[in-house]
Design a protein around this motif. Structure first.
Motif, PDB file in Angstrom:
ATOM      1  N   LEU A   1       0.833  -1.199   0.000  1.00 25.57           N
ATOM      2  CA  LEU A   1       0.000   0.000   0.000  1.00 25.57           C
ATOM      3  C   LEU A   1       0.875   1.259   0.000  1.00 25.57           C
ATOM      4  O   LEU A   1       0.609   2.203  -0.756  1.00 25.57           O
ATOM      5  CB  LEU A   1      -0.948  -0.003   1.202  1.00 25.57           C
TER       6      LEU A   1
ATOM      7  N   SER B   1       0.816  -0.576  10.667  1.00 26.31           N
ATOM      8  CA  SER B   1      -0.331   0.318  10.498  1.00 26.31           C
ATOM      9  C   SER B   1      -0.450   1.358  11.610  1.00 26.31           C
ATOM     10  O   SER B   1      -1.461   2.045  11.696  1.00 26.31           O
ATOM     11  CB  SER B   1      -1.627  -0.496  10.388  1.00 26.31           C
TER      12      SER B   1
ATOM     13  N   TRP C   1      -3.875   6.605   5.598  1.00 22.74           N
ATOM     14  CA  TRP C   1      -4.429   5.240   5.590  1.00 22.74           C
ATOM     15  C   TRP C   1      -4.237   4.572   6.944  1.00 22.74           C
ATOM     16  O   TRP C   1      -5.068   3.777   7.363  1.00 22.74           O
ATOM     17  CB  TRP C   1      -3.873   4.390   4.444  1.00 22.74           C
TER      18      TRP C   1
END
Length: 136
Positions: A27, A76, A123
């Motif tokens: 990503l 993340s 994100w």
């Protein structure tokens, strides 16, 4: 097997799966390449012919960011990983662009910084919000 770290429970962080790490890296790469492609397209440049030339300095900075932040440990995490990866991507990308004779005008630095902040940290913020909502 649950994929949780030994002793993981309330108040303990989970160890990310290999799939989560790979997905986060992919990503990040896609977002950096999209940033470069969008920049080329916005300047009426042929997107494909010069995409690698535009993207590689930022991809190298991204790689440095992943190494410096040990991003695979918490891929993340918006603050722990996202901010460091973002800073390394921008700083590394701009230094490499300057070293190879590519442009680093102040407006470009500002646009790149803001765009990559939104992409690379954004994100992760969305992911953290979704995780928080799911825990309720």
């Amino acid at each position: 097997m649950s994929g949780r770290a030994p002793g993981a429970g309330v108040g303990h962080a989970q160890r990310p799966t290999v799939a989560a790490v790979v997905l986060a890296l992919i990503l990040d790469v896609v977002l950096v390449v999209a940033f470069a492609a969008t920049g080329r397209a916005s300047h009426d440049s042929d997107v494909w012919s010069g995409l690698w030339q535009t993207a590689w300095p930022f991809l190298a900075g991204l790689g440095i960011g992943w190494l410096v932040t040990l991003a695979w440990r918490a891929p993340s995490a918006p603050v722990r990983t996202g901010l460091g990866v973002w800073a390394a991507t921008v700083i590394g990308g701009m230094l490499l662009r300057a070293a190879t004779g590519q442009g680093t005008a102040l407006p470009f630095i500002i646009v790149a910084s803001v765009t990559l902040l939104i992409a690379l940290v954004g994100w992760r913020l969305i992911s953290a919000l979704v995780r928080r909502i799911r825990r309720r």
